[in-house]
Design a protein around this motif. Sequence first.
Motif, PDB file in Angstrom:
ATOM      1  N   LEU A 146       0.850  -1.195   0.105  1.00  0.00           N
ATOM      2  CA  LEU A 146      -0.117   0.092  -0.019  1.00  0.00           C
ATOM      3  C   LEU A 146       0.786   1.244  -0.037  1.00  0.00           C
ATOM      4  O   LEU A 146       0.725   2.123  -0.929  1.00  0.00           O
ATOM      5  N   SER A 195      -0.398  -6.914   1.219  1.00  0.00           N
ATOM      6  CA  SER A 195       0.244  -6.559   2.495  1.00  0.00           C
ATOM      7  C   SER A 195       0.316  -7.728   3.528  1.00  0.00           C
ATOM      8  O   SER A 195       1.330  -7.797   4.047  1.00  0.00           O
ATOM      9  N   ARG A 205      -3.647  -2.241   7.768  1.00  0.00           N
ATOM     10  CA  ARG A 205      -4.214  -2.059   6.444  1.00  0.00           C
ATOM     11  C   ARG A 205      -5.685  -1.731   6.465  1.00  0.00           C
ATOM     12  O   ARG A 205      -6.449  -0.816   6.059  1.00  0.00           O
TER      13      ARG A 205
END
Length: 213
Positions: free
Chosen positions: A11, A181, A199
Amino acid sequence: MKAILIYSGGLDSTTLLYEYKDSIALAVTFDYGSKHNAREIAYAVENCRRLGIPHRVIPLEFIGKYFRSDLLLSGGDIPEGSYADDNMKSTVVPFRNGIMLAVAVGLAESNDLDTVLLANHGGDHAIYPDCRPEFVDAFDRAAEAGTYNGVHIVSPYCNITKRDIALRGRALGIDYSLTYSCYKGGEKHCGRCGTCTERKEALEGFDPTEYEA
């Protein structure tokens, strides 16, 4: 600025890729034997393809072979919980950023680039020594002193949160379903490990991720 980006496919670095796309001449992903490397790399390749940014995958097999960390395929199970929990320290790969930065600085000088972009952020500081501002500042000085063209390390997200990064990405229209992730490396994000927990918090309200839990 003519930059090389250390790009994992996660991300944070994907946001940096899109935010600084006009300054990035090369993105590099390191395959160092983590449990989630393969899934991250696939997204790194795709995002660079979409933006037309040259991308290289550089193997660092020695890390997975000789280093100790539960994040590596050679390590134990990935712990669950938040990054504030002591057990998450087992996912630290010793001096990982230092090794990657050293290679990236060499690539920068070899390609007449003046900047290495790194997507570390404030939430990393608790357990990752090589994500802290003092480390980045020290490495920046070393890179400048050790290269003919005075390469600099730039980490625009060093003192902001992952939520701040995600909000920047939303404003840029980034499709976060094209990022990965989870430290466990499964087909779906587990939803329980430290990076999945982080996340979820970062993408709350606009999270396209499919979690197991």
